[in-house]
Motif scaffolding. Structure first.
Motif, PDB file in Angstrom:
ATOM      1  N   ALA A  42       0.870  -1.056   0.031  1.00 32.40           N
ATOM      2  CA  ALA A  42      -0.034   0.092   0.008  1.00 32.40           C
ATOM      3  C   ALA A  42       0.689   1.269   0.095  1.00 32.40           C
ATOM      4  O   ALA A  42       1.699   1.527   0.989  1.00 32.40           O
ATOM      5  CB  ALA A  42      -1.076   0.159   1.238  1.00 32.40           C
ATOM      6  N   ARG A  43       0.819   2.057  -0.927  1.00 32.81           N
ATOM      7  CA  ARG A  43       1.684   3.161  -0.884  1.00 32.81           C
ATOM      8  C   ARG A  43       1.116   4.231  -0.454  1.00 32.81           C
ATOM      9  O   ARG A  43       1.763   5.245  -0.593  1.00 32.81           O
ATOM     10  CB  ARG A  43       1.867   3.451  -2.611  1.00 32.81           C
ATOM     11  N   SER A  72      -0.923  -0.203  -4.475  1.00 34.33           N
ATOM     12  CA  SER A  72      -2.240  -0.143  -4.349  1.00 34.33           C
ATOM     13  C   SER A  72      -2.512   1.120  -3.423  1.00 34.33           C
ATOM     14  O   SER A  72      -1.367   1.088  -2.599  1.00 34.33           O
ATOM     15  CB  SER A  72      -3.213  -1.058  -4.182  1.00 34.33           C
ATOM     16  N   ASP A  73      -3.549   1.867  -3.395  1.00 30.63           N
ATOM     17  CA  ASP A  73      -3.745   2.841  -2.133  1.00 30.63           C
ATOM     18  C   ASP A  73      -4.135   1.966  -1.151  1.00 30.63           C
ATOM     19  O   ASP A  73      -4.745   0.937  -1.126  1.00 30.63           O
ATOM     20  CB  ASP A  73      -4.559   3.861  -2.644  1.00 30.63           C
ATOM     21  N   GLY A  74      -4.056   2.698   0.061  1.00 28.00           N
ATOM     22  CA  GLY A  74      -4.320   1.999   1.147  1.00 28.00           C
ATOM     23  C   GLY A  74      -5.830   1.581   1.468  1.00 28.00           C
ATOM     24  O   GLY A  74      -6.379   1.146   2.302  1.00 28.00           O
ATOM     25  N   PHE A  77      -7.408  -1.836   1.632  1.00 31.43           N
ATOM     26  CA  PHE A  77      -7.090  -2.648   2.691  1.00 31.43           C
ATOM     27  C   PHE A  77      -8.141  -2.193   3.855  1.00 31.43           C
ATOM     28  O   PHE A  77      -7.785  -2.711   5.086  1.00 31.43           O
ATOM     29  CB  PHE A  77      -5.852  -2.774   3.187  1.00 31.43           C
ATOM     30  N   PHE A 111      -7.122  -2.109   9.228  1.00 31.54           N
ATOM     31  CA  PHE A 111      -6.502  -2.474   7.942  1.00 31.54           C
ATOM     32  C   PHE A 111      -6.468  -3.911   7.979  1.00 31.54           C
ATOM     33  O   PHE A 111      -5.917  -4.591   8.947  1.00 31.54           O
ATOM     34  CB  PHE A 111      -5.162  -1.833   7.543  1.00 31.54           C
TER      35      PHE A 111
END
Length: 135
Positions: A42-43, A72-74, A77, A111
């Motif tokens: 997650a970036r 992917s974005d956070g 999650f 998350f």
């Protein structure tokens, strides 16, 4: 952190340690048992330092192992819920845009790793989503 085989979660790791302490220790054990063929992360958005450390660590590992790094974005999650930026400021994602809003009530920050990894949520666009300046 999790290990996936045929896109199915087979082992999950959880720690409350700081990112800079946790990543080397977790990967030391993982690399003794598994041979990763891809890395996913997650970036952001989220903690500036945690994102930066994770990106640098995984990018270095990707180069050293000669394997792809995908991100992917956070929101992938946490079921798309708001992500805390600082105090009562939260990141939200509407359609494809990530912005910040002030919320009066705190949003629970859970998350989780998906049982089945959806690779189509990830891309080779791995630059961190810092979103806010370092403080």
């Amino acid at each position: 952190m999790g290990i996936y085989e045929n896109n199915q979660l087979i082992h999950a790791y959880e720690t409350t340690d700081q990112t800079s302490e946790a990543l080397p220790l977790l990967f030391e054990g993982i690399l003794k048992e598994y041979q990763p063929i891809r890395l996913f992360f997650a970036r952001g958005p989220g903690s500036f330092m945690a994102i930066k450390i994770t990106y640098i660590f995984l990018k270095t590992l990707s180069i050293a192992l000669g394997i792809p790094l995908l991100a992917s974005d956070g929101f992938a999650f946490n079921e798309g819920r708001a992500i805390r930026a600082m105090r009562n400021l939260y990141f939200i994602k509407e359609e494809q845009a990530i912005t910040t809003v002030r919320l009066e009530e705190p949003v629970e920050q859970h998350f989780t790793l998906p049982k089945r990894l959806k690779e189509d949520l990830f891309s080779d666009e791995i630059e961190p989503l810092y979103m806010l300046p370092a403080v």
